[in-house]
Motif scaffolding. Sequence first.
Motif, PDB file in Angstrom:
ATOM      1  N   ALA A  35       0.818  -1.221   0.000  1.00  0.00           N
ATOM      2  CA  ALA A  35       0.000   0.000   0.000  1.00  0.00           C
ATOM      3  C   ALA A  35       0.849   1.266   0.000  1.00  0.00           C
ATOM      4  O   ALA A  35       0.429   2.295  -0.515  1.00  0.00           O
ATOM      5  N   ASP A  36       2.064   1.207   0.561  1.00  0.00           N
ATOM      6  CA  ASP A  36       2.894   2.413   0.645  1.00  0.00           C
ATOM      7  C   ASP A  36       3.809   2.590  -0.561  1.00  0.00           C
ATOM      8  O   ASP A  36       4.607   3.505  -0.604  1.00  0.00           O
ATOM      9  N   HIS A  37       3.685   1.726  -1.564  1.00  0.00           N
ATOM     10  CA  HIS A  37       4.529   1.823  -2.755  1.00  0.00           C
ATOM     11  C   HIS A  37       4.135   3.060  -3.551  1.00  0.00           C
ATOM     12  O   HIS A  37       2.983   3.474  -3.525  1.00  0.00           O
ATOM     13  N   THR A  38       5.067   3.625  -4.293  1.00  0.00           N
ATOM     14  CA  THR A  38       4.796   4.897  -4.949  1.00  0.00           C
ATOM     15  C   THR A  38       4.026   4.750  -6.250  1.00  0.00           C
ATOM     16  O   THR A  38       2.815   4.709  -6.249  1.00  0.00           O
ATOM     17  N   LEU A  39       4.698   4.673  -7.371  1.00  0.00           N
ATOM     18  CA  LEU A  39       4.028   4.769  -8.661  1.00  0.00           C
ATOM     19  C   LEU A  39       3.800   3.423  -9.327  1.00  0.00           C
ATOM     20  O   LEU A  39       2.725   3.132  -9.805  1.00  0.00           O
ATOM     21  N   CYS A  40       4.827   2.605  -9.387  1.00  0.00           N
ATOM     22  CA  CYS A  40       4.715   1.288 -10.003  1.00  0.00           C
ATOM     23  C   CYS A  40       5.740   0.371  -9.346  1.00  0.00           C
ATOM     24  O   CYS A  40       6.505   0.809  -8.493  1.00  0.00           O
ATOM     25  N   CYS A  41       5.745  -0.892  -9.733  1.00  0.00           N
ATOM     26  CA  CYS A  41       6.671  -1.841  -9.118  1.00  0.00           C
ATOM     27  C   CYS A  41       8.107  -1.497  -9.497  1.00  0.00           C
ATOM     28  O   CYS A  41       8.362  -0.792 -10.469  1.00  0.00           O
ATOM     29  N   ASP A  42       9.045  -2.014  -8.718  1.00  0.00           N
ATOM     30  CA  ASP A  42      10.456  -1.705  -8.949  1.00  0.00           C
ATOM     31  C   ASP A  42      10.928  -2.134 -10.333  1.00  0.00           C
ATOM     32  O   ASP A  42      11.704  -1.433 -10.970  1.00  0.00           O
ATOM     33  N   ALA A  43      10.449  -3.290 -10.814  1.00  0.00           N
ATOM     34  CA  ALA A  43      10.874  -3.772 -12.135  1.00  0.00           C
ATOM     35  C   ALA A  43      10.441  -2.803 -13.234  1.00  0.00           C
ATOM     36  O   ALA A  43      11.226  -2.476 -14.128  1.00  0.00           O
ATOM     37  N   CYS A  44       9.205  -2.327 -13.172  1.00  0.00           N
ATOM     38  CA  CYS A  44       8.722  -1.384 -14.188  1.00  0.00           C
ATOM     39  C   CYS A  44       9.422  -0.034 -14.063  1.00  0.00           C
ATOM     40  O   CYS A  44       9.772   0.586 -15.062  1.00  0.00           O
ATOM     41  N   TRP A  45       9.634   0.440 -12.840  1.00  0.00           N
ATOM     42  CA  TRP A  45      10.288   1.737 -12.645  1.00  0.00           C
ATOM     43  C   TRP A  45      11.746   1.690 -13.087  1.00  0.00           C
ATOM     44  O   TRP A  45      12.265   2.643 -13.661  1.00  0.00           O
ATOM     45  N   ASP A  46      12.418   0.560 -12.839  1.00  0.00           N
ATOM     46  CA  ASP A  46      13.834   0.444 -13.184  1.00  0.00           C
ATOM     47  C   ASP A  46      14.085   0.508 -14.685  1.00  0.00           C
ATOM     48  O   ASP A  46      15.205   0.727 -15.121  1.00  0.00           O
TER      49      ASP A  46
END
Length: 178
Positions: A35-46
């Motif tokens: 729930a506290d994650h920002t915009l998207c998952c780490d894999a997509c953001w990376d």
Amino acid sequence: MIPAIHPPRLAGVWQSIRGKSLPHQCPVCRLSLPADHTLCCDACWDKHHQAYGCQCCGLPVLTPQTHCGQCLSHPPAWHTLTAISAYLDPLPDLVHRFKYQGDFELALPFAKLLSEKIDTPAPVLLPVPLHWRRRLQRGFNQSAHLAWALQQRLGSRVVNHYLRRTRHTSPQQGLDRS
């Protein structure tokens, strides 16, 4: 005294209902997120998070730079730009969903990431207004939603009636850089 504006109650109610009824998902790959994650998952953001953008115009550059070659040869009308990151995947798709499809819940993570880049917040936020025809067509002003979300994070006030769009212009999406 400058009057402050407040977000419509329906948008807040919709976000509350959606947040309680649907699991928090990455808007790109749809995997579950904390729930506290920002915009998207780490894999997509990376996919683009390591990319740099010119601090003046936002164009992708290989190393952090205050002015790219384009800005040095043809300086824009402003001095600096504050951006979440370079405008590379998955950011264009997320911005498009926020701006054209009314994906309002993206305003909060956009505001979180943007507020982390702002050293000295302005006391007043002025959302860029839409011409009444575009506002009627779209049904909302995305810059106002982002300003309301930033207001909460920065302690600034949103003032809606200082700027007014008087001309109906072509959408920027189809225009070239000039």
